[in-house]
Scaffold this motif. Sequence first.
Motif, mmCIF file in Angstrom:
data_model
loop_
_atom_site.group_PDB
_atom_site.id
_atom_site.type_symbol
_atom_site.label_atom_id
_atom_site.label_comp_id
_atom_site.label_asym_id
_atom_site.label_seq_id
_atom_site.Cartn_x
_atom_site.Cartn_y
_atom_site.Cartn_z
ATOM 1 N N VAL A 172 0.891 -1.149 -0.041
ATOM 2 C CA VAL A 172 -0.001 0.019 0.064
ATOM 3 C C VAL A 172 0.688 1.321 -0.046
ATOM 4 C CG1 VAL A 172 -1.752 1.314 1.114
ATOM 5 C CG2 VAL A 172 -1.765 -1.322 1.176
ATOM 6 N N THR A 173 0.642 2.097 -0.792
ATOM 7 C CA THR A 173 1.638 3.307 -1.013
ATOM 8 C C THR A 173 0.749 4.269 -0.058
ATOM 9 O OG1 THR A 173 0.178 4.292 -2.562
ATOM 10 C CG2 THR A 173 2.183 3.061 -3.538
ATOM 11 N N ASN A 174 1.665 5.178 0.446
ATOM 12 C CA ASN A 174 1.409 6.294 1.399
ATOM 13 C C ASN A 174 1.790 7.521 0.767
ATOM 14 O OD1 ASN A 174 0.163 4.789 4.067
ATOM 15 N ND2 ASN A 174 2.236 3.725 3.588
ATOM 16 N N PHE A 175 0.922 8.293 0.390
ATOM 17 C CA PHE A 175 1.310 9.490 -0.580
ATOM 18 C C PHE A 175 1.999 10.623 0.427
ATOM 19 C CE2 PHE A 175 0.757 13.511 -2.760
ATOM 20 C CZ PHE A 175 1.420 13.074 -4.065
ATOM 21 N N ARG A 176 1.177 10.687 1.625
ATOM 22 C CA ARG A 176 1.760 11.863 2.594
ATOM 23 C C ARG A 176 2.963 11.419 3.206
ATOM 24 N NH1 ARG A 176 -3.771 11.289 4.780
ATOM 25 N NH2 ARG A 176 -5.232 12.773 3.800
ATOM 26 N N SER A 177 3.182 10.157 3.500
ATOM 27 C CA SER A 177 4.623 9.867 4.294
ATOM 28 C C SER A 177 5.682 9.346 3.289
ATOM 29 C CB SER A 177 4.372 8.693 5.449
ATOM 30 O OG SER A 177 3.970 7.518 4.902
ATOM 31 N N ASP A 178 5.115 9.027 1.893
ATOM 32 C CA ASP A 178 6.231 8.604 0.934
ATOM 33 C C ASP A 178 6.782 7.234 1.435
ATOM 34 O OD1 ASP A 178 6.312 9.985 -1.569
ATOM 35 O OD2 ASP A 178 7.749 11.509 -0.874
ATOM 36 N N LYS A 179 6.146 6.628 1.726
ATOM 37 C CA LYS A 179 6.396 5.143 2.344
ATOM 38 C C LYS A 179 5.481 3.991 1.744
ATOM 39 C CE LYS A 179 8.340 6.586 6.542
ATOM 40 N NZ LYS A 179 8.645 6.261 8.213
ATOM 41 N N LEU A 180 5.850 2.998 1.591
ATOM 42 C CA LEU A 180 5.095 1.850 1.494
ATOM 43 C C LEU A 180 4.856 1.012 2.638
ATOM 44 C CD1 LEU A 180 6.696 0.076 -1.961
ATOM 45 C CD2 LEU A 180 4.407 0.697 -1.648
ATOM 46 N N ASN A 198 9.787 9.455 -3.458
ATOM 47 C CA ASN A 198 9.601 10.920 -3.415
ATOM 48 C C ASN A 198 8.200 11.170 -4.422
ATOM 49 O OD1 ASN A 198 9.626 13.821 -4.414
ATOM 50 N ND2 ASN A 198 11.811 13.530 -4.271
ATOM 51 N N LYS A 199 7.266 11.420 -3.687
ATOM 52 C CA LYS A 199 5.690 11.502 -4.119
ATOM 53 C C LYS A 199 5.506 10.128 -4.810
ATOM 54 C CE LYS A 199 5.311 16.519 -4.392
ATOM 55 N NZ LYS A 199 5.150 17.543 -5.287
ATOM 56 N N ILE A 200 5.312 9.003 -4.168
ATOM 57 C CA ILE A 200 5.298 7.846 -4.828
ATOM 58 C C ILE A 200 3.922 7.700 -5.417
ATOM 59 C CG2 ILE A 200 4.712 7.056 -2.648
ATOM 60 C CD1 ILE A 200 5.713 4.280 -3.414
ATOM 61 N N ARG A 201 3.856 7.064 -6.374
ATOM 62 C CA ARG A 201 2.384 6.959 -7.345
ATOM 63 C C ARG A 201 2.291 5.584 -7.587
ATOM 64 N NH1 ARG A 201 -0.157 11.859 -7.093
ATOM 65 N NH2 ARG A 201 1.507 13.598 -7.429
ATOM 66 N N ALA A 202 2.089 5.072 -8.726
ATOM 67 C CA ALA A 202 2.004 3.452 -8.950
ATOM 68 C C ALA A 202 3.013 2.735 -8.775
ATOM 69 C CB ALA A 202 1.547 3.498 -10.384
ATOM 70 N N ILE A 203 2.763 1.401 -8.480
ATOM 71 C CA ILE A 203 3.755 0.025 -8.178
ATOM 72 C C ILE A 203 3.343 -0.902 -8.942
ATOM 73 C CG2 ILE A 203 4.412 1.068 -5.805
ATOM 74 C CD1 ILE A 203 2.342 -0.956 -4.714
ATOM 75 N N SER A 204 4.262 -1.636 -9.334
ATOM 76 C CA SER A 204 4.198 -3.053 -9.795
ATOM 77 C C SER A 204 5.073 -3.889 -9.178
ATOM 78 C CB SER A 204 4.625 -3.126 -11.413
ATOM 79 O OG SER A 204 3.609 -2.377 -12.106
ATOM 80 N N ILE A 205 4.700 -5.320 -9.292
ATOM 81 C CA ILE A 205 5.581 -6.348 -8.433
ATOM 82 C C ILE A 205 5.885 -7.500 -9.607
ATOM 83 C CG2 ILE A 205 5.613 -8.107 -6.500
ATOM 84 C CD1 ILE A 205 3.407 -6.360 -5.469
ATOM 85 N N SER A 206 7.163 -7.760 -9.447
ATOM 86 C CA SER A 206 7.595 -9.117 -10.654
ATOM 87 C C SER A 206 6.832 -10.243 -10.112
ATOM 88 C CB SER A 206 9.150 -9.030 -10.531
ATOM 89 O OG SER A 206 9.428 -9.612 -8.721
#
Length: 325
Positions: A172-180, A198-206
Amino acid sequence: MRKTAPLISAAILWALAQASAAQAFDPDIRNNTLAISPEESLAIAGNSQSPTLKVYDLASGKQRATLPGFITPRNIVFSPDGRSFYVTDSSKGLLERWNAGTLKLEASLALGPGAFGSAIDRQGERLYVNNQASNTVSVVDLKAWRVSKVITGFSGPRQGVKLSPDGADLYVTNFRSDKLSVVDTASLSVLREIGGFNKIRAISISADGGTLYAANSGNDTLSKVDTKTGRITATVAVGSEPYGAALRPDGKVLYSGNLKSDSLTEVALPAFTPAAQIGGLSGPRQAISFSRDSRKAWVLNEDLSVAELDLATRRITREIKPSVN
């Protein structure tokens, strides 16, 4: 008259509450969403500034329908069998289940204002929904059609939420804290956090679950994360304001959707180096989908048109545009 006055006042208050609920809950937060049906016959597109969703027939390349009744639609996901699709609306505070055959609304479930990104498991039994207002993730039992648990401890979770291929971990991305945040799906508890974005947006996993890729719109890079150690092992520069970090099904290429550059950056794997820029798009974000054979990509433009790309030639082969109605 004295007896009816409280009833009239209550009616007025109810009407005011309903009018307030019809307003956009978080209009300053903008995103778009695109879902391709499992058999690759339908594309359903929306953005948070439009009260409707567009349904496209991928065989004919034409719009099939417009679905009304939204305020700020945030995310769309299909069930694994393709019979249903689910839509979150942050202003209505609802999760909606639509029939993919009839394109009719079947059921609604209240999750509270702020319902945002969503991820469904491979069995089609659980749906996880981020809520950026309450800093929670709702776990929805799709068969029972109820919330089985609300997980707390997040910080502005928005669009980014992904299950590991084996379904054991939820990222789960946390936009305010810039953490996963890494959530164990067995205990439904947060195991740990991963920082350095740094302003985390979309993610993908192998496919093996060992590597996670994240878009950083704050410094125009993609990050590569070792999921076992929780460390960022590499970064690569891409276009301006990347929102997407879309991994092709064959695992050979990663694509960033560059909002300000109107392009995709193709990143070769496992080298994790830029290979090409694909232009001709308009404000692409995280709404990037692929065919199962990794030959095509569908990218949503700002006007809700869908660009279909031949990934071998890196060219747009057609553009499916919304009807004027």
